[in-house]
Design an enzyme around this catalytic site. Structure first.
Site, PDB file in Angstrom:
ATOM      1  N   GLY A  14       0.771  -1.241   0.000  1.00 49.58           N
ATOM      2  CA  GLY A  14       0.000   0.000   0.000  1.00 49.58           C
ATOM      3  C   GLY A  14       0.799   1.286   0.000  1.00 49.58           C
ATOM      4  N   THR A  15       1.991   1.282  -0.632  1.00 48.83           N
ATOM      5  CA  THR A  15       2.725   2.563  -0.680  1.00 48.83           C
ATOM      6  C   THR A  15       1.988   3.568  -1.560  1.00 48.83           C
ATOM      7  OG1 THR A  15       4.177   1.876  -2.509  1.00 48.83           O
ATOM      8  CG2 THR A  15       4.968   1.471  -0.261  1.00 48.83           C
ATOM      9  N   ASN A  16       1.321   3.092  -2.602  1.00 45.39           N
ATOM     10  CA  ASN A  16       0.523   4.020  -3.427  1.00 45.39           C
ATOM     11  C   ASN A  16      -0.675   4.543  -2.646  1.00 45.39           C
ATOM     12  OD1 ASN A  16       1.569   4.379  -6.265  1.00 45.39           O
ATOM     13  ND2 ASN A  16       1.738   2.166  -6.026  1.00 45.39           N
ATOM     14  N   ILE A  90      -8.827  -8.754 -11.519  1.00 48.03           N
ATOM     15  CA  ILE A  90      -9.412  -8.036 -12.659  1.00 48.03           C
ATOM     16  C   ILE A  90     -10.910  -7.988 -12.430  1.00 48.03           C
ATOM     17  CG2 ILE A  90      -9.764  -8.075 -15.159  1.00 48.03           C
ATOM     18  CD1 ILE A  90      -6.960  -9.242 -15.410  1.00 48.03           C
ATOM     19  N   LEU A  91     -11.450  -6.788 -12.312  1.00 43.50           N
ATOM     20  CA  LEU A  91     -12.881  -6.642 -11.990  1.00 43.50           C
ATOM     21  C   LEU A  91     -13.729  -7.046 -13.187  1.00 43.50           C
ATOM     22  CD1 LEU A  91     -12.730  -3.165 -10.190  1.00 43.50           C
ATOM     23  CD2 LEU A  91     -13.053  -5.403  -9.117  1.00 43.50           C
ATOM     24  N   ASN A 105      -6.360   3.009 -12.623  1.00 45.34           N
ATOM     25  CA  ASN A 105      -5.365   2.000 -12.231  1.00 45.34           C
ATOM     26  C   ASN A 105      -3.954   2.554 -12.393  1.00 45.34           C
ATOM     27  OD1 ASN A 105      -4.438  -0.717 -11.589  1.00 45.34           O
ATOM     28  ND2 ASN A 105      -3.893  -0.919 -13.757  1.00 45.34           N
ATOM     29  N   HIS A 107      -0.068   1.275 -13.201  1.00 49.29           N
ATOM     30  CA  HIS A 107       0.713   0.122 -13.681  1.00 49.29           C
ATOM     31  C   HIS A 107       2.193   0.503 -13.696  1.00 49.29           C
ATOM     32  CE1 HIS A 107       1.559  -3.615 -15.670  1.00 49.29           C
ATOM     33  NE2 HIS A 107       2.308  -2.955 -16.540  1.00 49.29           N
ATOM     34  N   ASP A 148      -5.121  -3.371 -18.506  1.00 47.60           N
ATOM     35  CA  ASP A 148      -4.166  -2.299 -18.842  1.00 47.60           C
ATOM     36  C   ASP A 148      -4.372  -1.654 -20.216  1.00 47.60           C
ATOM     37  OD1 ASP A 148      -2.939  -2.832 -16.373  1.00 47.60           O
ATOM     38  OD2 ASP A 148      -1.575  -4.289 -17.268  1.00 47.60           O
TER      39      ASP A 148
HETATM   40  C1  GRF Z   1       2.751  -0.981  -7.666  1.00 49.31           C
HETATM   41  O1  GRF Z   1       3.949  -1.171  -8.363  1.00 49.31           O
HETATM   42  C2  GRF Z   1       1.597  -0.787  -8.640  1.00 49.31           C
HETATM   43  O2  GRF Z   1       1.966  -0.113  -9.795  1.00 49.31           O
HETATM   44  C3  GRF Z   1       1.228  -2.203  -8.978  1.00 49.31           C
HETATM   45  O3  GRF Z   1       1.368  -2.894  -7.755  1.00 49.31           O
HETATM   46  C4  GRF Z   1       2.341  -2.229  -6.915  1.00 49.31           C
HETATM   47  C5  GRF Z   1       1.693  -1.938  -5.601  1.00 49.31           C
HETATM   48  O4  GRF Z   1       2.547  -1.364  -4.676  1.00 49.31           O
HETATM   49  N1  GRF Z   1      -0.049  -2.260  -9.622  1.00 49.31           N
HETATM   50  P1  GRF Z   1       1.982  -0.756  -3.348  1.00 49.31           P
HETATM   51  O5  GRF Z   1       1.112  -1.824  -2.674  1.00 49.31           O
HETATM   52  O6  GRF Z   1       1.194   0.473  -3.658  1.00 49.31           O
HETATM   53  O7  GRF Z   1       3.192  -0.451  -2.512  1.00 49.31           O
END
Ligand code: GRF
Length: 204
Positions: A14-16, A90-91, A105, A107, A148
């Protein structure tokens, strides 16, 4: 005006999600729900620390996999935007019908390279290294029902050096993911994205 409601779907660290909590939450929109398809992932702890409601719907333990999507659909009913931030499922089509142009999304490659079914996690970065590309990067795009392929909102490149491994490239790309995902979400929440065919026009 009330803030738009954002749901973030996750499968891992979950860093994003954290980048959205830090820059979007309660400023441009309200992250009102985090859903994980796996229990005990750190993304759920991040949500909890930020005081955001979260739920883990354990895909693997459900006998009927359709139940997973039913639970998600009912939890997401009143959301303005769904962000897939490292979400590995994939939903199905009904989600794209209900949330047309409202699912985003991230990627970890420059689409249309190293994307589609089977390209996730370190596999993406290993494929980029094996191919010998000099640039890779990240892409934020609308989701259109295939893996994607939807209209691209933002992309940012990173250089691939001779010393890079899949792991170091992943870290480089994550840094740009944390820039472009919150930016794309902000632009969406400010109504600054217009989809014209495959192109996304940004008005800033
Ligand atoms: C990220 O590289 C994102 O692009 C991909 O999965 C990874 C998730 O990383 N879809 P995080 O859980 O957000 O750290």
């Amino acid at each position: 005006m009330p803030l738009k409601k954002v749901a973030v779907l996750v499968s891992g660290g979950g860093t994003n999600l954290q980048s959205l909590i830090d820059t979007i939450h309660n400023q441009y929109g309200e992250i009102a729900l985090v859903i994980s398809d796996t229990p005990d992932v750190y993304a759920l702890t991040r949500a909890e620390k930020a005081g955001i409601k979260s739920m883990a719907v354990d895909y693997r333990s459900l006998a009927d996999k359709n139940d997973f999507y039913k639970i998600l659909m009912s939890a997401l009913q009143n959301f303005d935007l769904i962000v897939l931030a490292g979400f590995l499922k994939i939903l199905p089509g009904e989600f794209y019908e209900k949330f047309e142009n409202r699912i985003i999304n991230i990627h970890p490659a420059l689409i249309p390279s190293f994307c589609g079914k089977g390209f996730y996690g370190l596999k993406v970065h290993q494929a980029a290294i094996d191919y010998g590309v000099k640039l890779s990067g990240a892409t934020v795009h609308f989701v259109d029902g295939s893996a994607d392929t939807g209209p691209i909102i933002l992309q940012k490149a990173v250089e691939v050096s001779d010393e890079d491994t899949a792991e170091t490239l992943q870290q480089k790309v994550l840094r740009v993911e944390h820039e472009i995902l919150p930016k794309a979400v902000r632009l969406f929440l400010e109504d600054k994205l217009d989809i014209i065919g495959r192109r996304v026009k940004i008005s800033e």
